[in-house]
Design an enzyme around this catalytic site. Structure first.
Site, short mmCIF file in Angstrom:
data_model
loop_
_atom_site.label_atom_id
_atom_site.label_comp_id
_atom_site.label_asym_id
_atom_site.label_seq_id
_atom_site.Cartn_x
_atom_site.Cartn_y
_atom_site.Cartn_z
N TYR A 48 19.62 3.60 -5.28
CA TYR A 48 18.49 3.68 -4.35
C TYR A 48 18.15 5.15 -4.13
O TYR A 48 19.05 5.99 -4.03
CB TYR A 48 18.85 3.02 -3.02
CG TYR A 48 17.73 3.06 -2.01
CD1 TYR A 48 16.58 2.28 -2.18
CD2 TYR A 48 17.80 3.89 -0.89
CE1 TYR A 48 15.54 2.33 -1.26
CE2 TYR A 48 16.77 3.94 0.04
CZ TYR A 48 15.64 3.15 -0.16
OH TYR A 48 14.61 3.20 0.75
N ASP A 62 12.26 12.98 8.53
CA ASP A 62 11.69 11.88 7.72
C ASP A 62 10.42 11.35 8.40
O ASP A 62 10.40 10.25 8.92
CB ASP A 62 12.77 10.78 7.61
CG ASP A 62 12.34 9.62 6.74
OD1 ASP A 62 11.39 9.77 5.95
OD2 ASP A 62 12.97 8.55 6.86
N ASP A 89 11.96 4.89 -2.53
CA ASP A 89 11.28 4.72 -1.25
C ASP A 89 9.97 5.50 -1.33
O ASP A 89 9.98 6.74 -1.33
CB ASP A 89 12.21 5.29 -0.18
CG ASP A 89 11.64 5.29 1.21
OD1 ASP A 89 10.48 4.89 1.38
OD2 ASP A 89 12.37 5.71 2.14
N ASP A 91 7.59 5.36 0.93
CA ASP A 91 7.02 5.44 2.28
C ASP A 91 5.76 4.57 2.39
O ASP A 91 5.80 3.41 2.04
CB ASP A 91 6.72 6.90 2.65
CG ASP A 91 8.00 7.70 2.92
OD1 ASP A 91 9.06 7.09 3.09
OD2 ASP A 91 7.91 8.94 2.95
N HIS A 116 9.29 0.76 -2.94
CA HIS A 116 8.79 -0.02 -1.80
C HIS A 116 7.75 0.79 -1.04
O HIS A 116 7.82 2.00 -0.92
CB HIS A 116 9.90 -0.57 -0.90
CG HIS A 116 10.81 0.41 -0.25
ND1 HIS A 116 10.44 1.17 0.83
CD2 HIS A 116 12.11 0.74 -0.51
CE1 HIS A 116 11.46 1.92 1.21
NE2 HIS A 116 12.49 1.70 0.40
N GLU A 118 5.61 0.67 2.63
CA GLU A 118 5.76 0.08 3.96
C GLU A 118 4.43 0.00 4.71
O GLU A 118 3.44 0.64 4.32
CB GLU A 118 6.81 0.86 4.76
CG GLU A 118 6.40 2.26 5.12
CD GLU A 118 7.59 3.19 5.36
OE1 GLU A 118 8.62 3.04 4.68
OE2 GLU A 118 7.47 4.08 6.21
N CYS A 126 11.12 7.32 10.42
CA CYS A 126 12.29 6.53 10.05
C CYS A 126 12.20 5.15 10.70
O CYS A 126 11.85 5.03 11.88
CB CYS A 126 13.56 7.24 10.51
SG CYS A 126 14.99 6.16 10.58
N ARG A 161 7.68 -3.39 2.22
CA ARG A 161 8.55 -3.25 3.39
C ARG A 161 7.70 -3.48 4.63
O ARG A 161 6.58 -2.94 4.71
CB ARG A 161 9.16 -1.85 3.41
CG ARG A 161 9.69 -1.43 4.78
CD ARG A 161 10.48 -0.14 4.69
NE ARG A 161 10.46 0.58 5.95
CZ ARG A 161 11.15 1.69 6.20
NH1 ARG A 161 11.91 2.20 5.25
NH2 ARG A 161 11.07 2.28 7.36
N GLU A 191 12.46 -4.47 7.60
CA GLU A 191 13.15 -3.31 8.18
C GLU A 191 13.67 -3.62 9.57
O GLU A 191 13.04 -4.37 10.34
CB GLU A 191 12.19 -2.12 8.21
CG GLU A 191 12.73 -0.86 8.87
CD GLU A 191 13.94 -0.23 8.17
OE1 GLU A 191 14.91 -0.96 7.84
OE2 GLU A 191 13.92 1.00 7.98
N ASN A 213 18.90 -3.46 4.60
CA ASN A 213 19.12 -2.02 4.74
C ASN A 213 20.32 -1.77 5.66
O ASN A 213 20.23 -1.97 6.86
CB ASN A 213 17.84 -1.41 5.35
CG ASN A 213 17.96 0.09 5.60
OD1 ASN A 213 18.92 0.72 5.19
ND2 ASN A 213 16.95 0.64 6.25
C1 LIG Z 1 15.65 3.32 4.19
C2 LIG Z 1 14.97 4.52 4.72
O1 LIG Z 1 13.58 4.32 4.69
C3 LIG Z 1 15.25 5.74 3.84
O2 LIG Z 1 14.37 6.61 3.78
O3 LIG Z 1 16.33 5.82 3.27
C4 LIG Z 1 15.43 4.92 6.16
C5 LIG Z 1 16.90 5.11 6.31
C6 LIG Z 1 17.34 5.83 7.57
O4 LIG Z 1 16.60 6.71 8.08
O5 LIG Z 1 18.46 5.60 8.00
C7 LIG Z 1 14.87 3.88 7.14
O6 LIG Z 1 13.73 4.09 7.61
O7 LIG Z 1 15.54 2.88 7.40
MG LIG Z 2 12.41 5.89 4.16
#
Ligand SMILES: C[C@](O)(C(=O)O)[C@H](CC(=O)O)C(=O)O
Ligand SMILES: [Mg+2]
Length: 299
Positions: A48, A62, A89, A91, A116, A118, A126, A161, A191, A213
């Protein structure tokens, strides 16, 4: 030697086949190309590539600051280093539905097995933070339709997502997941599910593969592979875990340097030079030049 032998098309076909078997595939998050090799060596099913890790790696939060070019570039470096399929990912797809289409083609060209997209608004955050907002259903479906239309390899996995559970609850997430599947999503990433019951409810609602996740310190409890398999999940990611472990170890190492003035006490916790060279396949490069690997590394 050098990069993976398996072509992106073969990785995608193999990934689709395994997903179709209904088993639970384990995809730890690689924080760099080398860690992708380690994931493969340890027998996992795929790699991943996390947006949270990519932004953290740059020292950034993030919150949608990274660009398509940055993410595709790094994802390519990681994906090419392993025979395993890698999913990235993407986004919110880096813009409007037209941008989502371009994102898909860039990720195909980068050798990914899937991505993916979202349904958060731009800029995203995040999925385990509070205060998220999601787009309306029309926009969410447009993104997925654009992604599906744009792919050239039908085996490239387009996963949708949905972040709506944290905003409007589980029933809304189930409705949205069904609509995303109708729009062509090959798989669903619900999520911030809070319990196994929520995963099970999602399982009962849609027929496509589902991703769980297992990110730490977030909204989901950390379930075992067996627990997730028992409720019918098909993919599980530990997106940031290896980075968290590595950074935890780095922090302890720096403290040890400050306290003891040397790292001798931490040698047993380090990857040995011999293991690093083996993972990188130094010996394989002798094929080009016999003087490259003409030394021995004592353990
Ligand atoms: C899965 C996720 O999108 C990621 O960017 O890895 C994050 C992981 C995290 O920040 O812990 C998420 O938004 O869950
Ligand atoms: Mg992410």
């Amino acid at each position: 030697m050098l990069y993976a032998q398996t072509t992106p098309a073969d990785k995608r076909a193999g990934f689709r086949e395994r997903l179709a078997s209904g088993e639970l595939l384990r995809f730890p998050g690689a924080f760099n190309p080398l860690s992708a090799r380690l994931i493969e060596r340890k027998g996992f099913d795929g790699v991943y590539i996390s947006g949270a890790v990519l932004s953290a790696d740059l020292g950034l939060p993030d919150i949608g600051l990274t660009t398509l070019t940055e993410v595709a570039g790094r994802a390519k470096q990681i994906a090419r280093m392993t025979e395993l399929p890698a999913i990235v990912d993407a986004d919110t797809g880096f813009g409007e539905p037209m941008n989502v289409a371009r994102t898909v083609q860039e990720m195909e060209d980068a050798g990914l097995a899937g991505l993916h997209i979202e349904d958060q608004i731009n800029p995203k955050r995040c999925g385990h933070l509070d205060g998220k907002q999601v787009v309306d259903e029309h926009t969410a479906l447009q993104r997925i339709r654009a992604a599906v239309d744009a792919r050239r390899d039908p085996n490239f996995l387009v996963m949708a997502r949905t972040d709506i559970a944290a905003v409007d609850g589980l029933d809304a997430a189930i409705d949205r997941a069904k609509a995303l599947v109708d729009a062509g999503a090959d798989a669903i990433f619900p999520e911030a599910m809070r319990s196994l019951e929520e995963f099970a409810a999602m399982r009962a609602a849609v027929d496509v593969p589902l991703l769980a996740n297992m990110t730490e310190f977030g909204k989901s409890e950390l379930f075992t592979v067996q627990q997730l398999a028992d409720v019918g999940m098909n993919l599980v990611i530990w997106p940031v875990s290896l980075l968290r472990l590595a950074m935890g170890a780095a922090e302890r190492g720096l403290d040890e340097l400050t306290d003891a003035g040397a790292l001798t006490g931490l040698l047993p916790q380090m990857q040995h030079r011999a293991d690093l060279y083996e993972l990188i396949d130094y010996e394989g490069y002798n094929h080009f030049d016999t003087s490259i690997f003409n030394f021995t590394v004592a353990r």
